[in-house]
Design a protein around this motif. Sequence first.
Motif, PDB file in Angstrom:
ATOM      1  N   ILE A   1       0.837  -1.208   0.000  1.00 50.51           N
ATOM      2  CA  ILE A   1       0.000   0.000   0.000  1.00 50.51           C
ATOM      3  C   ILE A   1       0.868   1.254   0.000  1.00 50.51           C
ATOM      4  CG2 ILE A   1      -1.665   1.322   1.366  1.00 50.51           C
ATOM      5  CD1 ILE A   1      -2.829  -1.337   2.333  1.00 50.51           C
ATOM      6  N   SER A   2       2.007   1.177   0.705  1.00 53.05           N
ATOM      7  CA  SER A   2       2.859   2.367   0.822  1.00 53.05           C
ATOM      8  C   SER A   2       3.427   2.814  -0.530  1.00 53.05           C
ATOM      9  CB  SER A   2       3.998   2.099   1.801  1.00 53.05           C
ATOM     10  OG  SER A   2       4.964   1.224   1.241  1.00 53.05           O
ATOM     11  N   THR A   3       3.432   1.931  -1.521  1.00 52.34           N
ATOM     12  CA  THR A   3       3.951   2.327  -2.842  1.00 52.34           C
ATOM     13  C   THR A   3       3.064   3.375  -3.506  1.00 52.34           C
ATOM     14  OG1 THR A   3       2.767   0.516  -3.958  1.00 52.34           O
ATOM     15  CG2 THR A   3       4.997   0.054  -3.171  1.00 52.34           C
ATOM     16  N   THR A   4       1.848   3.546  -3.002  1.00 50.38           N
ATOM     17  CA  THR A   4       0.926   4.523  -3.609  1.00 50.38           C
ATOM     18  C   THR A   4       1.175   5.942  -3.108  1.00 50.38           C
ATOM     19  OG1 THR A   4      -0.768   4.192  -1.897  1.00 50.38           O
ATOM     20  CG2 THR A   4      -0.841   2.740  -3.816  1.00 50.38           C
ATOM     21  N   TYR A   5       1.904   6.097  -1.995  1.00 48.75           N
ATOM     22  CA  TYR A   5       2.104   7.457  -1.478  1.00 48.75           C
ATOM     23  C   TYR A   5       3.568   7.811  -1.193  1.00 48.75           C
ATOM     24  CZ  TYR A   5       1.612   4.831   2.957  1.00 48.75           C
ATOM     25  OH  TYR A   5       1.720   3.923   3.978  1.00 48.75           O
ATOM     26  N   TYR A   6       4.490   6.908  -1.490  1.00 51.04           N
ATOM     27  CA  TYR A   6       5.904   7.269  -1.385  1.00 51.04           C
ATOM     28  C   TYR A   6       6.433   7.628  -2.771  1.00 51.04           C
ATOM     29  CZ  TYR A   6       6.834   6.191   3.504  1.00 51.04           C
ATOM     30  OH  TYR A   6       6.856   6.225   4.869  1.00 51.04           O
ATOM     31  N   PRO A   7       7.461   8.454  -2.863  1.00 47.76           N
ATOM     32  CA  PRO A   7       8.022   8.836  -4.170  1.00 47.76           C
ATOM     33  C   PRO A   7       8.472   7.615  -4.965  1.00 47.76           C
ATOM     34  CG  PRO A   7       8.909  10.233  -2.428  1.00 47.76           C
ATOM     35  CD  PRO A   7       8.143   9.131  -1.748  1.00 47.76           C
ATOM     36  N   SER A   8       8.490   7.755  -6.247  1.00 45.78           N
ATOM     37  CA  SER A   8       8.807   6.633  -7.138  1.00 45.78           C
ATOM     38  C   SER A   8      10.184   6.045  -6.852  1.00 45.78           C
ATOM     39  CB  SER A   8       8.732   7.096  -8.600  1.00 45.78           C
ATOM     40  OG  SER A   8       9.608   8.195  -8.818  1.00 45.78           O
ATOM     41  N   LYS A   9      11.152   6.881  -6.486  1.00 42.06           N
ATOM     42  CA  LYS A   9      12.498   6.394  -6.220  1.00 42.06           C
ATOM     43  C   LYS A   9      12.582   5.599  -4.919  1.00 42.06           C
ATOM     44  CE  LYS A   9      14.950   9.982  -8.801  1.00 42.06           C
ATOM     45  NZ  LYS A   9      15.970  11.065  -8.736  1.00 42.06           N
ATOM     46  N   SER A  10      11.490   5.654  -4.113  1.00 45.30           N
ATOM     47  CA  SER A  10      11.470   4.909  -2.850  1.00 45.30           C
ATOM     48  C   SER A  10      10.698   3.600  -2.978  1.00 45.30           C
ATOM     49  CB  SER A  10      10.837   5.769  -1.751  1.00 45.30           C
ATOM     50  OG  SER A  10      11.552   6.966  -1.562  1.00 45.30           O
ATOM     51  N   ARG A  11      10.341   3.237  -4.184  1.00 46.73           N
ATOM     52  CA  ARG A  11       9.540   2.031  -4.391  1.00 46.73           C
ATOM     53  C   ARG A  11      10.363   0.862  -4.902  1.00 46.73           C
ATOM     54  NH1 ARG A  11       4.857   5.076  -7.939  1.00 46.73           N
ATOM     55  NH2 ARG A  11       4.398   6.750  -6.418  1.00 46.73           N
ATOM     56  N   THR A  12      11.653   0.938  -4.782  1.00 43.47           N
ATOM     57  CA  THR A  12      12.501  -0.151  -5.262  1.00 43.47           C
ATOM     58  C   THR A  12      12.338  -1.371  -4.353  1.00 43.47           C
ATOM     59  OG1 THR A  12      14.389   0.529  -3.913  1.00 43.47           O
ATOM     60  CG2 THR A  12      14.167   1.530  -6.101  1.00 43.47           C
ATOM     61  N   VAL A  13      12.670  -2.529  -4.896  1.00 44.91           N
ATOM     62  CA  VAL A  13      12.568  -3.769  -4.126  1.00 44.91           C
ATOM     63  C   VAL A  13      13.442  -3.706  -2.883  1.00 44.91           C
ATOM     64  CG1 VAL A  13      12.990  -6.249  -4.171  1.00 44.91           C
ATOM     65  CG2 VAL A  13      12.006  -5.123  -6.173  1.00 44.91           C
ATOM     66  N   GLY A  14      14.624  -3.112  -3.039  1.00 45.99           N
ATOM     67  CA  GLY A  14      15.540  -3.026  -1.917  1.00 45.99           C
ATOM     68  C   GLY A  14      14.990  -2.192  -0.778  1.00 45.99           C
ATOM     69  N   GLN A  15      14.435  -1.027  -1.092  1.00 41.82           N
ATOM     70  CA  GLN A  15      13.909  -0.152  -0.053  1.00 41.82           C
ATOM     71  C   GLN A  15      12.652  -0.732   0.593  1.00 41.82           C
ATOM     72  OE1 GLN A  15      13.557   3.792  -1.873  1.00 41.82           O
ATOM     73  NE2 GLN A  15      15.481   4.374  -0.878  1.00 41.82           N
ATOM     74  N   LEU A  16      11.790  -1.348  -0.219  1.00 38.65           N
ATOM     75  CA  LEU A  16      10.595  -1.967   0.342  1.00 38.65           C
ATOM     76  C   LEU A  16      10.956  -3.138   1.242  1.00 38.65           C
ATOM     77  CD1 LEU A  16       8.195  -1.919  -2.753  1.00 38.65           C
ATOM     78  CD2 LEU A  16       8.023  -0.524  -0.690  1.00 38.65           C
ATOM     79  N   SER A  17      11.956  -3.912   0.832  1.00 42.29           N
ATOM     80  CA  SER A  17      12.406  -5.041   1.653  1.00 42.29           C
ATOM     81  C   SER A  17      12.992  -4.544   2.968  1.00 42.29           C
ATOM     82  CB  SER A  17      13.446  -5.865   0.894  1.00 42.29           C
ATOM     83  OG  SER A  17      12.900  -6.403  -0.296  1.00 42.29           O
ATOM     84  N   GLU A  18      13.712  -3.444   2.913  1.00 43.78           N
ATOM     85  CA  GLU A  18      14.301  -2.873   4.125  1.00 43.78           C
ATOM     86  C   GLU A  18      13.216  -2.413   5.098  1.00 43.78           C
ATOM     87  OE1 GLU A  18      17.232   0.864   5.369  1.00 43.78           O
ATOM     88  OE2 GLU A  18      17.172   0.151   3.291  1.00 43.78           O
ATOM     89  N   LYS A  19      12.194  -1.752   4.574  1.00 42.18           N
ATOM     90  CA  LYS A  19      11.090  -1.295   5.432  1.00 42.18           C
ATOM     91  C   LYS A  19      10.307  -2.480   6.004  1.00 42.18           C
ATOM     92  CE  LYS A  19       8.374   1.936   4.197  1.00 42.18           C
ATOM     93  NZ  LYS A  19       7.371   2.632   3.361  1.00 42.18           N
ATOM     94  N   TYR A  20      10.142  -3.496   5.192  1.00 45.59           N
ATOM     95  CA  TYR A  20       9.425  -4.700   5.638  1.00 45.59           C
ATOM     96  C   TYR A  20      10.185  -5.396   6.764  1.00 45.59           C
ATOM     97  CZ  TYR A  20       7.203  -9.324   5.288  1.00 45.59           C
ATOM     98  OH  TYR A  20       6.546 -10.509   5.551  1.00 45.59           O
ATOM     99  N   ALA A  21      11.490  -5.539   6.597  1.00 44.64           N
ATOM    100  CA  ALA A  21      12.314  -6.167   7.630  1.00 44.64           C
ATOM    101  C   ALA A  21      12.312  -5.332   8.906  1.00 44.64           C
ATOM    102  CB  ALA A  21      13.742  -6.350   7.116  1.00 44.64           C
ATOM    103  N   TYR A  22      12.314  -4.015   8.741  1.00 42.55           N
ATOM    104  CA  TYR A  22      12.276  -3.122   9.907  1.00 42.55           C
ATOM    105  C   TYR A  22      10.975  -3.321  10.682  1.00 42.55           C
ATOM    106  CZ  TYR A  22      11.270   1.138  12.514  1.00 42.55           C
ATOM    107  OH  TYR A  22      10.903   2.023  13.487  1.00 42.55           O
ATOM    108  N   ALA A  23       9.851  -3.421   9.978  1.00 42.00           N
ATOM    109  CA  ALA A  23       8.558  -3.591  10.634  1.00 42.00           C
ATOM    110  C   ALA A  23       8.493  -4.900  11.411  1.00 42.00           C
ATOM    111  CB  ALA A  23       7.432  -3.536   9.602  1.00 42.00           C
TER     112      ALA A  23
END
Length: 253
Positions: free
Chosen positions: A205-227
């Motif tokens: 869901i967060s990919t709909t409101y974060y900037p396009s450069k923050s939607r990479t697999v690496g950044q999403l994986s990092e946020k997921y692991a953090y959560a």
Amino acid sequence: MRIALFTLLLLSTLAAPAQQLADLPDAPQPTQTTASRQQALAASAKEADLQSTPSVSKQQPKRILGIMPNYRAVSAGAIPPPPTPKEAFGIATRNSFDYSSYVFVGITSLIAEGGNSHPQLGKGVAGFGRYSWRGFVDKTDGNYLVIFALPSLLHEDGRYFAKGEGSVFKRALYASSRIVITRTYSGNERFNNSEIFGRGIAQAISTTYYPSKSRTVGQLSEKYAYALGRDALTNTFREFWPDIATHLLHRHP
């Protein structure tokens, strides 16, 4: 002769009631009075309550240090019925809109803004605002998915059941493992679908409101692991908080 017969008849007549009395059963023994029975039942009920109620050193407070909400925690030894969807919704709401949530999001947003985690969001007061509302949405939709929506759908209990006994290592391992193991409504354990998929859906869901450069697999994986890591650490803190409060801070519920 008549006198003898009369005397014999009189003795027979007097002996009959005596024989009847002798044939009667023994008098019943005194039974326990109603008051005594009530006292015994009350004592038994009190003993059962003491056995089912966690000791003071194992009780989970509603708040930790008066700040951190702890509504998801179940005291060690307690086995309450699974929450209804309404109750689960209430827990998710209290966790999401508690005053401490705004403090937490403010701190993490300040750190993210200072570290320029998402350059497209900018810096300064405006940048801090952009980080803040996104961080709040991250936390809130994750809470409703993990605590309310998926548990109600899958019949999984989204609360943390404290262990309260055993070695420090075993308790820490148990607490952190609850992000992958959960309790079902029937009392069994299974894979924690609500946590694993709930946090994943929140990241999608967060990919709909974060900037396009923050939607990479690496950044999403990092946020997921953090959560997931944050939830594991939170469970571990919940597990040991009663011990810390009782033995180190000398606080009692």
